[in-house]
Design a protein around this motif. Structure first.
Motif, PDB file in Angstrom:
ATOM      1  N   GLN A  95     -19.197   0.474  18.229  1.00  9.14           N
ATOM      2  CA  GLN A  95     -18.404   0.145  17.037  1.00  9.14           C
ATOM      3  C   GLN A  95     -18.051  -1.343  17.010  1.00  9.14           C
ATOM      4  N   GLY A  96     -17.784  -1.928  18.174  1.00  9.37           N
ATOM      5  CA  GLY A  96     -17.504  -3.368  18.256  1.00  9.37           C
ATOM      6  C   GLY A  96     -18.724  -4.192  17.880  1.00  9.37           C
ATOM      7  N   ARG A  97     -19.889  -3.772  18.357  1.00 10.18           N
ATOM      8  CA  ARG A  97     -21.137  -4.471  17.994  1.00 10.18           C
ATOM      9  C   ARG A  97     -21.390  -4.363  16.491  1.00 10.18           C
ATOM     10  N   ALA A  98     -21.128  -3.187  15.939  1.00  7.27           N
ATOM     11  CA  ALA A  98     -21.317  -2.994  14.494  1.00  7.27           C
ATOM     12  C   ALA A  98     -20.366  -3.881  13.695  1.00  7.27           C
ATOM     13  N   GLU A  99     -19.159  -4.066  14.186  1.00 10.16           N
ATOM     14  CA  GLU A  99     -18.183  -4.927  13.501  1.00 10.16           C
ATOM     15  C   GLU A  99     -18.659  -6.374  13.503  1.00 10.16           C
ATOM     16  N   ILE A 100     -19.195  -6.838  14.610  1.00 11.12           N
ATOM     17  CA  ILE A 100     -19.736  -8.194  14.684  1.00 11.12           C
ATOM     18  C   ILE A 100     -20.875  -8.344  13.680  1.00 11.12           C
TER      19      ILE A 100
END
Length: 139
Positions: A95-100
């Motif tokens: 989810q953090g990678r997707a946010e970036i």
């Protein structure tokens, strides 16, 4: 225009452009300091809150609060440090990678739409200035 006047005008213009681009955010709508932490972890890999605090030049308790917010939102995970039982290591989640990815996409889309409104000559000037600005930033 004198160099000090030019420097002042350039500083204001670059600052305003940067703030406007940073206003484009992903789904989570993260504040700049939280998004910056995600970027450090993406760039360097898993880090301790202390290492993140050093990179961000803030006090460790402030970074602990930031990391906890990111963990609560599911953007990072905290795990045991491999050699120091007292420390934790902070890693990006999917989810953090997707946010970036989404934040970058929105920022690039916003800027590309503005660049399309410029003349070919103006675009060429900015392309040349990009390398110069990069050199200034890296100095």
């Amino acid at each position: 225009m004198s160099i000090p006047s030019f420097a002042s005008e350039l500083r204001v213009a670059v600052g305003r452009a940067s703030r406007r681009i940073r206003a484009e955010r992903g789904e989570a709508g993260l504040p700049d300091n939280q998004f910056s932490v995600l970027l450090w972890i993406e760039k360097r890999g898993p880090l301790t809150p202390g290492q993140l605090a050093e990179l961000e030049r803030i006090q460790p308790p402030s970074m602990t609060r930031t990391v906890n917010c990111l963990a609560d939102d599911g953007l990072v995970s905290k795990g045991a440090h491999p050699t120091d039982g007292r420390a934790v290591v902070v890693s990006l989640t999917d989810q953090g990678r997707a946010e970036i990815t989404e934040t970058r996409r929105r920022r690039d889309t916003w800027l590309a739409a503005r660049l399309e409104n410029l003349t070919a000559d103006e675009q060429a000037h900015l392309a040349a200035a990009t390398e110069i600005l990069r050199r200034l930033a890296d100095s």
